[in-house]
Design an enzyme around this catalytic site. Sequence first.
Site, PDB file in Angstrom:
ATOM      1  CB  SER A 196      -0.942   0.017   1.212  1.00 28.39           C
ATOM      2  OG  SER A 196      -0.196   0.110   2.417  1.00 28.39           O
ATOM      3  CE  LYS A 232      -2.993   2.516   4.761  1.00 31.57           C
ATOM      4  NZ  LYS A 232      -2.866   1.619   3.588  1.00 31.57           N
TER       5      LYS A 232
END
Length: 313
Positions: free
Chosen positions: A86, A161
């Site tokens: 990701s 993230k």
Amino acid sequence: MGSRGRARGAVGAPGEEREAEASEASEDPAAPSRGRAERRRSARRAERRRRRSLVREFPLIILVALVVALVMKTFMVQVFVIPSGSMEQTIRVGDRVLVDKFTPWFGAEPERGDVVVFKDPGGWLEQDRTPSHDGALMAGAKEALAYVGLMPSAGEQDLIKRVIGVGGDTVECCDEHGRLSVNGTPVQETYLAAGNPPSRQSFKVKVPQGRLWVMGDHRDVSADSRFHMGNPGQGTIPLSGVVGRAFAITWPLGRVHQLDEPGSLSSLASNSRARGTGPESMAVGPLPVEPPLVMGVLGILPFVVRRRSRPPE
């Protein structure tokens, strides 16, 4: 006269005897061999004493190393291994990242552009949890090792993230040119994975104070804030859930480098800042791994070496 001569002769006799003994010793060919053999025996005895000392100290060394490892893992730095894509291409599957857990203790907060590790705020990793089939003994051993950072913890649900918006920011996507904007300013996202647009899903959110809007660099496979806008906080995460800031990749060797804040995000002006159907899930979080014990051993090693380097008494 005669008595004085006899007295001087009696005093000088012991000196003559010692000279005679020294002369005999120098003529004895076995004397150097006996001296060398005695030195070897002394060296062997000293080595045996050092070995016994190390055996006695070994449990203490391990205990101190574990304490150092636990303190470093809890308050300073921790290494996480990345199991998902990701954050590609910035961080790849299998990379190990070093996370700063120290500066938040002094009130430092994540900035736009920072890559952060954070706890699952609720519902982000539900489908990634798998039941354990370990017995009670194995589960207990794993839990103990995970507690000091020697292996990943099955109970820890962490994600990684990039911070796009902080408290007070308005994050929107996309403008007429397909760009993401923060507080009305378009952002050039040079860190995105090749072929990925800023977002295939349109959104606009005002980030509440004390929370962060986070997105993965591989937008097409990252189940990030965009896909949890129905949750409390509109997909944002609380500052209290941030574990720390990832500031370097430490493995593999060919990819060792510092993770810098992109200027396109860090240079944006604040906006009233006081100091939110997803793709196939790629939300599996980073896993904490073994280096805390290594750092603990390295921390205690200089004291052990200094102690062992002393000459035997």
